[in-house]
Design a protein around this motif. Structure first.
Motif, PDB file in Angstrom:
ATOM      1  N   LEU A 126      -5.697   8.436   6.780  1.00 56.67           N
ATOM      2  CA  LEU A 126      -5.592   7.384   7.791  1.00 56.67           C
ATOM      3  C   LEU A 126      -5.350   8.000   9.163  1.00 56.67           C
ATOM      4  O   LEU A 126      -4.678   9.021   9.282  1.00 56.67           O
ATOM      5  N   ASN A 127      -5.862   7.344  10.211  1.00 59.25           N
ATOM      6  CA  ASN A 127      -5.586   7.808  11.573  1.00 59.25           C
ATOM      7  C   ASN A 127      -4.257   7.220  12.048  1.00 59.25           C
ATOM      8  O   ASN A 127      -3.544   6.565  11.294  1.00 59.25           O
ATOM      9  N   LYS A 158      -3.605   4.727  13.729  1.00 57.27           N
ATOM     10  CA  LYS A 158      -3.571   3.263  13.654  1.00 57.27           C
ATOM     11  C   LYS A 158      -3.489   2.762  12.211  1.00 57.27           C
ATOM     12  O   LYS A 158      -3.513   1.564  11.971  1.00 57.27           O
ATOM     13  N   GLY A 159      -3.436   3.699  11.256  1.00 58.43           N
ATOM     14  CA  GLY A 159      -3.383   3.306   9.854  1.00 58.43           C
ATOM     15  C   GLY A 159      -4.728   2.898   9.296  1.00 58.43           C
ATOM     16  O   GLY A 159      -4.813   2.159   8.330  1.00 58.43           O
ATOM     17  N   GLU A 160      -5.808   3.391   9.923  1.00 59.94           N
ATOM     18  CA  GLU A 160      -7.158   3.039   9.484  1.00 59.94           C
ATOM     19  C   GLU A 160      -7.889   4.297   9.038  1.00 59.94           C
ATOM     20  O   GLU A 160      -7.602   5.393   9.495  1.00 59.94           O
ATOM     21  N   ASN A 161      -8.869   4.104   8.140  1.00 56.89           N
ATOM     22  CA  ASN A 161      -9.732   5.205   7.731  1.00 56.89           C
ATOM     23  C   ASN A 161     -11.009   5.118   8.544  1.00 56.89           C
ATOM     24  O   ASN A 161     -11.594   4.051   8.670  1.00 56.89           O
ATOM     25  N   GLU A 162     -11.430   6.253   9.092  1.00 57.46           N
ATOM     26  CA  GLU A 162     -12.561   6.245  10.018  1.00 57.46           C
ATOM     27  C   GLU A 162     -13.918   6.426   9.347  1.00 57.46           C
ATOM     28  O   GLU A 162     -14.915   5.926   9.839  1.00 57.46           O
ATOM     29  N   GLU A 202       0.861  -1.173   0.000  1.00 59.00           N
ATOM     30  CA  GLU A 202       0.000   0.000   0.000  1.00 59.00           C
ATOM     31  C   GLU A 202       0.901   1.228   0.000  1.00 59.00           C
ATOM     32  O   GLU A 202       1.722   1.395   0.892  1.00 59.00           O
TER      33      GLU A 202
END
Length: 106
Positions: free
Chosen positions: A45-46, A48-52, A11
């Motif tokens: 991304l936040n 934590k590497g996540e999209n909210e 990614e």
């Protein structure tokens, strides 16, 4: 778009500095051409590497053809009509991705 394909399993991410000085890490979803201009689609991304929220960001994208090592330039899209065209092209891109996944599964 050739660069993206070289790293298909990885990614790609970029750090984007916002107007307020905050830096956001974003996953690169795709780089696409709309009416002979290149645009990049980013997924913020936040920590934590996540999209909210599933929100994506569109920016005009350009590289220096004389220096491939130079950082690409991302520009805010200020024109509403231009933004709509990019959003529509991205919707079409998503439709094609979903279709490809269905075909691949068969």
């Amino acid at each position: 778009m050739a660069k993206q394909n070289e790293y298909e399993d990885e990614e790609m991410t970029v750090e984007l500095e916002l107007e307020n000085g905050k830096t956001v890490n974003c996953a690169v979803i795709t780089i696409m051409t709309v009416e002979k201009k290149d645009y990049i689609v980013l997924l913020p991304l936040n920590e934590k590497g996540e999209n909210e929220d599933g929100e994506v960001w569109f920016y005009a994208y350009s590289e220096n053809p004389d220096d491939p090592n130079e950082e690409p330039v991302l520009d805010y899209i200020e024109d509403d009509d231009e933004y709509e065209k990019v959003a529509d092209a991205f919707d079409e891109y998503l439709d094609n991705c979903e279709f490809d996944e269905i075909v691949d599964d068969e």
